[in-house]
Design a protein around this motif. Structure first.
Motif, PDB file in Angstrom:
ATOM      1  N   LYS A 107      28.144  17.164  64.944  1.00  0.00           N
ATOM      2  CA  LYS A 107      28.197  16.219  63.821  1.00  0.00           C
ATOM      3  C   LYS A 107      27.479  16.777  62.586  1.00  0.00           C
ATOM      4  N   THR A 108      26.441  17.574  62.812  1.00  0.00           N
ATOM      5  CA  THR A 108      25.770  18.238  61.680  1.00  0.00           C
ATOM      6  C   THR A 108      26.721  19.251  61.047  1.00  0.00           C
ATOM      7  N   LYS A 109      27.415  20.017  61.895  1.00  0.00           N
ATOM      8  CA  LYS A 109      28.352  21.038  61.418  1.00  0.00           C
ATOM      9  C   LYS A 109      29.494  20.407  60.613  1.00  0.00           C
ATOM     10  N   ALA A 110      29.858  19.180  60.991  1.00  0.00           N
ATOM     11  CA  ALA A 110      30.966  18.492  60.305  1.00  0.00           C
ATOM     12  C   ALA A 110      30.564  17.928  58.944  1.00  0.00           C
ATOM     13  N   ALA A 111      29.268  17.859  58.669  1.00  0.00           N
ATOM     14  CA  ALA A 111      28.787  17.283  57.400  1.00  0.00           C
ATOM     15  C   ALA A 111      29.135  18.196  56.215  1.00  0.00           C
ATOM     16  N   PRO A 112      29.267  17.638  55.008  1.00  0.00           N
ATOM     17  CA  PRO A 112      29.741  18.417  53.838  1.00  0.00           C
ATOM     18  C   PRO A 112      28.662  19.279  53.178  1.00  0.00           C
ATOM     19  N   TRP A 113      28.061  20.202  53.912  1.00  0.00           N
ATOM     20  CA  TRP A 113      26.979  21.035  53.370  1.00  0.00           C
ATOM     21  C   TRP A 113      27.443  21.894  52.199  1.00  0.00           C
ATOM     22  N   GLU A 114      28.729  22.289  52.225  1.00  0.00           N
ATOM     23  CA  GLU A 114      29.254  23.153  51.162  1.00  0.00           C
ATOM     24  C   GLU A 114      29.227  22.465  49.797  1.00  0.00           C
ATOM     25  N   GLU A 115      29.131  21.122  49.789  1.00  0.00           N
ATOM     26  CA  GLU A 115      29.059  20.405  48.506  1.00  0.00           C
ATOM     27  C   GLU A 115      27.692  20.569  47.838  1.00  0.00           C
ATOM     28  N   PHE A 116      26.684  20.937  48.649  1.00  0.00           N
ATOM     29  CA  PHE A 116      25.315  20.963  48.121  1.00  0.00           C
ATOM     30  C   PHE A 116      24.660  22.346  48.157  1.00  0.00           C
ATOM     31  N   LEU A 117      24.994  23.165  49.181  1.00  0.00           N
ATOM     32  CA  LEU A 117      24.276  24.429  49.365  1.00  0.00           C
ATOM     33  C   LEU A 117      25.094  25.624  48.889  1.00  0.00           C
ATOM     34  N   PRO A 118      24.629  26.327  47.844  1.00  0.00           N
ATOM     35  CA  PRO A 118      25.316  27.558  47.439  1.00  0.00           C
ATOM     36  C   PRO A 118      25.040  28.672  48.454  1.00  0.00           C
ATOM     37  N   GLU A 119      25.708  29.782  48.301  1.00  0.00           N
ATOM     38  CA  GLU A 119      25.614  30.862  49.294  1.00  0.00           C
ATOM     39  C   GLU A 119      24.199  31.415  49.438  1.00  0.00           C
ATOM     40  N   ASN A 120      23.442  31.439  48.334  1.00  0.00           N
ATOM     41  CA  ASN A 120      22.085  32.023  48.404  1.00  0.00           C
ATOM     42  C   ASN A 120      20.993  30.971  48.609  1.00  0.00           C
ATOM     43  N   ALA A 121      21.373  29.737  48.960  1.00  0.00           N
ATOM     44  CA  ALA A 121      20.380  28.645  49.115  1.00  0.00           C
ATOM     45  C   ALA A 121      19.313  28.992  50.150  1.00  0.00           C
ATOM     46  N   GLU A 122      18.095  28.614  49.839  1.00  0.00           N
ATOM     47  CA  GLU A 122      17.017  28.660  50.847  1.00  0.00           C
ATOM     48  C   GLU A 122      16.977  27.266  51.461  1.00  0.00           C
ATOM     49  N   PHE A 123      17.227  27.161  52.778  1.00  0.00           N
ATOM     50  CA  PHE A 123      17.316  25.820  53.357  1.00  0.00           C
ATOM     51  C   PHE A 123      16.509  25.676  54.655  1.00  0.00           C
ATOM     52  N   PRO A 124      15.188  25.583  54.547  1.00  0.00           N
ATOM     53  CA  PRO A 124      14.372  25.308  55.734  1.00  0.00           C
ATOM     54  C   PRO A 124      14.672  23.902  56.257  1.00  0.00           C
ATOM     55  N   VAL A 125      14.472  23.703  57.554  1.00  0.00           N
ATOM     56  CA  VAL A 125      14.742  22.397  58.167  1.00  0.00           C
ATOM     57  C   VAL A 125      13.458  21.838  58.771  1.00  0.00           C
ATOM     58  N   THR A 126      13.118  20.610  58.377  1.00  0.00           N
ATOM     59  CA  THR A 126      11.990  19.905  59.008  1.00  0.00           C
ATOM     60  C   THR A 126      12.573  18.730  59.795  1.00  0.00           C
ATOM     61  N   GLY A 127      11.752  18.136  60.654  1.00  0.00           N
ATOM     62  CA  GLY A 127      12.292  17.043  61.464  1.00  0.00           C
ATOM     63  C   GLY A 127      11.253  16.042  61.912  1.00  0.00           C
ATOM     64  N   ARG A 128      11.741  14.878  62.347  1.00  0.00           N
ATOM     65  CA  ARG A 128      10.895  13.886  62.996  1.00  0.00           C
ATOM     66  C   ARG A 128      11.770  13.042  63.912  1.00  0.00           C
ATOM     67  N   SER A 129      11.144  12.510  64.946  1.00  0.00           N
ATOM     68  CA  SER A 129      11.899  11.720  65.925  1.00  0.00           C
ATOM     69  C   SER A 129      11.057  10.540  66.389  1.00  0.00           C
ATOM     70  N   VAL A 130      11.634   9.338  66.304  1.00  0.00           N
ATOM     71  CA  VAL A 130      10.944   8.116  66.729  1.00  0.00           C
ATOM     72  C   VAL A 130      11.888   7.326  67.635  1.00  0.00           C
ATOM     73  N   LYS A 131      11.407   6.990  68.847  1.00  0.00           N
ATOM     74  CA  LYS A 131      12.176   6.163  69.799  1.00  0.00           C
ATOM     75  C   LYS A 131      13.585   6.689  70.009  1.00  0.00           C
ATOM     76  N   SER A 132      13.728   8.011  70.185  1.00  0.00           N
ATOM     77  CA  SER A 132      15.042   8.616  70.353  1.00  0.00           C
ATOM     78  C   SER A 132      15.104   9.495  71.597  1.00  0.00           C
ATOM     79  N   THR A 133      16.328   9.636  72.157  1.00  0.00           N
ATOM     80  CA  THR A 133      16.533  10.480  73.340  1.00  0.00           C
ATOM     81  C   THR A 133      16.165  11.923  73.018  1.00  0.00           C
ATOM     82  N   LEU A 134      16.554  12.381  71.845  1.00  0.00           N
ATOM     83  CA  LEU A 134      16.214  13.748  71.407  1.00  0.00           C
ATOM     84  C   LEU A 134      14.832  13.722  70.758  1.00  0.00           C
ATOM     85  N   PHE A 135      13.825  13.973  71.583  1.00  0.00           N
ATOM     86  CA  PHE A 135      12.452  13.829  71.073  1.00  0.00           C
ATOM     87  C   PHE A 135      11.805  15.155  70.697  1.00  0.00           C
TER      88      PHE A 135
END
Length: 381
Positions: free
Chosen positions: A78-106
């Motif tokens: 579902k992440t792969k299906a999201a429209p990232w190409e609308e926002f991220l140019p080819e040279n974008a620096e895109f670190p990923v942070t996260g948080r999880s509350v009351k979820s199966t994927l903890f």
């Protein structure tokens, strides 16, 4: 590429309604409020305008996608299906942070790694390459899981919106500018009335009051992450700043004073006011609370005293609260008084029951915002 985005203005718990009110005041109607966030839609110009104008929000983020995610496979696809190409140019620096509350994927580190991999896979197809240098502008992605719903966002603000740019120096327990602005906006103060903070520390509350009083955009003095994005034309930022400049009422006369027992704090407050371009607008002086007075009537006093949890001895704080009650009752009989503290016995020590009380968070500290309403001013003939 579409010219409308879904945005999320994040907010400290308890301030969501204020943030929503600010968003609507900027002309965005499709507003949805949830715990800790306000969601709305707008053109690209909304990114610039909300970053410049929101006084009580923490950040502004683009909502890229939202979906149920009960497994890592589901999160990836579902992440792969999201429209990232609308926002991220080819040279974008895109670190990923996260948080999880009351979820199966903890496992936050696993979620971050999967989202990163999925975005890379999507961009490989878009840009027909296997390697991304990530040497361009910063697009900070966040995956936030709450009750098995994943929300994917890109941060447009950069540093938090409380970083107004006027406070390089602060006292030991600084109040966030966003909370200071919220405290003022929750009062009955109008710019034609006197305003004071007799425990002003590094001057945050009086400075925020002056910005509100002269309708100065709180982000006028700083830069934002989205200013470096190639798909956000420079003219959008130029127009937003021109609008902010035209909206400011520098001619509005204000009676705003701050004082503190510590002369170092007073010096700090003066330097911060100068940095904000408000040196002639706000006055500061060294004074203890017991001596605080004003010739003005029907004013508004907003303050963030020490709580006795840190920095100060509890007995000293309790003596201070008693002194505040006596001084404000005696010297400011027509004023409304607003005090934030986590001390459970504040009303008893202050010697008066608040007209109204509201729960607010100062950082991680659960506090009450005590509101003592003064008498109504007589009607002008």
């Amino acid at each position: 590429m579409k010219n409308e985005v879904t945005l999320i203005a994040t907010a400290t718990m308890g301030l969501e309604a204020l943030v929503a009110k600010e968003v609507r005041a900027l002309g965005y109607d499709n507003v949805k409020t949830e715990n800790g966030k306000v969601e709305f839609t707008g053109p690209y110009s909304a990114i610039a305008r909300t970053n410049l104008w929101l006084r009580t929000a923490d950040r502004v983020k683009i909502k890229v996608a939202e979906f149920n995610a009960f497994s890592f496979d589901e999160l990836f696809e579902k992440t792969k299906a999201a429209p990232w190409e609308e926002f991220l140019p080819e040279n974008a620096e895109f670190p990923v942070t996260g948080r999880s509350v009351k979820s199966t994927l903890f496992s936050i580190s696993d979620c971050q790694a999967i989202v990163k991999k999925a975005v890379v896979e999507k961009l490989k197809k878009t840009y027909h390459t296997d390697w991304f240098k990530e040497n361009g502008a910063l697009y900070k992605i966040e995956v936030a899981l709450h009750k098995d719903i994943a929300t994917l966002t890109i941060d447009t603000s950069g540093e938090g919106l409380h970083k107004r740019g006027y406070r390089p120096l602060h006292s030991r327990a600084p109040l966030k500018e966003t909370l200071a602005a919220a405290m003022i906006m929750l009062t009955n103060w109008k710019p034609d009335k006197p305003f004071a903070d007799p425990l002003c520390g590094s001057g945050t509350i009086p400075i925020e009051a002056a910005l509100i009083g002269q309708n100065i955009a709180p982000g006028f003095n700083r830069k934002f992450a989205a200013e470096a994005w190639p798909w956000m034309p420079q003219n959008i930022w130029d127009e937003a700043r021109e609008e902010a400049e035209a909206s400011a009422d520098y001619e509005q006369l204000l009676d705003i004073q701050g004082s503190d027992i510590d002369h170092n704090n007073v010096k700090l407050a003066e330097e911060n006011a100068m940095e904000a371009g408000l040196f002639d607008v706000v006055s500061f002086k060294q004074m203890q609370v017991a001596d605080f007075y004003s010739k003005g009537e029907y004013g508004c006093l907003v303050t963030n005293p020490p709580y006795g949890e840190r920095l100060y001895d509890k007995k000293e704080v309790e003596a201070l609260y008693k002194s505040m009650g006596q001084s404000f009752t005696e010297h400011l009989p027509t004023w409304s008084v607003y005090v934030i503290t986590s001390h459970q016995d504040f009303e008893k020590l202050y010697g008066k029951k608040a007209s109204k009380k509201r729960k607010l968070y100062n950082g991680n500290i659960k506090t009450d915002y005590y509101q003592f309403f003064g008498p109504r001013p007589p009607r002008r003939k």
